[in-house]
Design an enzyme around this catalytic site. Structure first.
Site, PDB file in Angstrom:
ATOM      1  N   SER A 146       0.846  -1.186   0.000  1.00 34.89           N
ATOM      2  CA  SER A 146       0.000   0.000   0.000  1.00 34.89           C
ATOM      3  C   SER A 146       0.881   1.235   0.000  1.00 34.89           C
ATOM      4  CB  SER A 146      -0.906   0.028   1.244  1.00 34.89           C
ATOM      5  OG  SER A 146      -1.539   1.291   1.384  1.00 34.89           O
ATOM      6  N   TYR A 160      -2.270  -1.108  10.074  1.00 33.89           N
ATOM      7  CA  TYR A 160      -2.287  -1.281   8.619  1.00 33.89           C
ATOM      8  C   TYR A 160      -1.000  -0.755   7.996  1.00 33.89           C
ATOM      9  CZ  TYR A 160      -4.023  -1.223   3.813  1.00 33.89           C
ATOM     10  OH  TYR A 160      -4.189  -1.434   2.460  1.00 33.89           O
TER      11      TYR A 160
END
Length: 255
Positions: A146, A160
């Protein structure tokens, strides 16, 4: 056909895609099938895998659905084992399974942090181990990281962001271990903001404002823009690329 375009073909290859039940993962599976690969679809939600299986079958490629929680190493081994038993080989792994949270760091329970790391980082490692044991030289692993592994996040997402930054580090190390000795290339993609189940949890007006302010292109990404990157890194077109992270983020990480 143009010889350059032939480099992007995946005819005769078998790809394993984790988290293939919906969203980006389902798109990746379909794109790989359109490029010529047979696809193993792995996810926890087997009922939703059936939709992806049908789409893959409509391309004329074979599809195998396997229920799996990637946070369990034994289930990852089972996916790889079933892939070889049913389709004969594993040439490509797309580590896409992931979960996200947005909890302020001082309020995040230990169990929640561990859950995110266990799926996003540990799960990718277990799946990579299981598939690499059965891969031949010329194979490719694509880890879906990401942009939040590269830059600060929009929301409080410590777990995350940490998991995705860790996945980028894991990509470099596995490339070092496997690319030269075993002929298995390992790369990562760092998507920016795309329409998905995760981004659906963010109010649309807030998300669009954030993307306009922090990216060069000023818009959300579209599925096919990410699909093309996955096919590229999975295919012989990227045969001299390993250990790298490709940001597909509209310029967000370089803004």
């Amino acid at each position: 056909m143009n010889q350059v375009l032939d480099l992007f073909r995946l005819d005769g290859k078998v790809a394993v895609v984790t988290g293939a039940s919906s969203g980006l993962g389902a798109g990746f599976a379909l794109a790989l099938a359109q490029a010529g690969a047979d696809v193993v679809l792995a996810a926890r939600r087997v009922d939703r895998l059936r939709d992806t299986e049908k789409q893959v079958a409509e391309t004329g490629r074979r599809a195998l659905t396997v229920a799996a929680d990637v946070s369990d190493p034994e289930q990852c081994e089972a996916v790889a084992e079933q892939a070889v038993a049913a389709l004969g080989r594993i040439d490509i792994l797309v580590n896409n399974a992931g979960v996200g949270t947005a909890i302020p760091a001082l309020r995040e329970p230990p169990g929640e942090f561990r859950r995110v790391i266990d799926v996003n980082l540990n799960g990718a490692y277990w799946a990579a181990q299981a598939c690499a044991r059965r891969m031949e030289p010329g194979s490719s692993i694509v880890n879906i990281a990401s942009v939040l592994g590269l830059i600060k996040s929009y929301a409080p997402q410590a777990a995350y962001a940490a998991s995705k930054a860790g996945l980028i580090g894991l990509t470099r190390d596995l490339s070092q271990q496997w690319s030269g000795r075993r002929g298995i290339r390992v790369n990562a993609i760092a998507p920016g903001y795309f329409a998905s189940e995760m981004t659906a949890e963010i109010p649309e007006d807030q998300l669009l404002t954030f993307v306009r302010q922090t990216s060069t292109l000023g818009r959300l990404g579209v599925q096919h823009e990410l699909d093309a990157a996955v096919v590229f890194l999975a295919s012989p077109a990227s045969s001299y690329i390993t250990g790298t992270t490709l940001a597909v983020d509209g310029g967000m990480s370089g803004h």
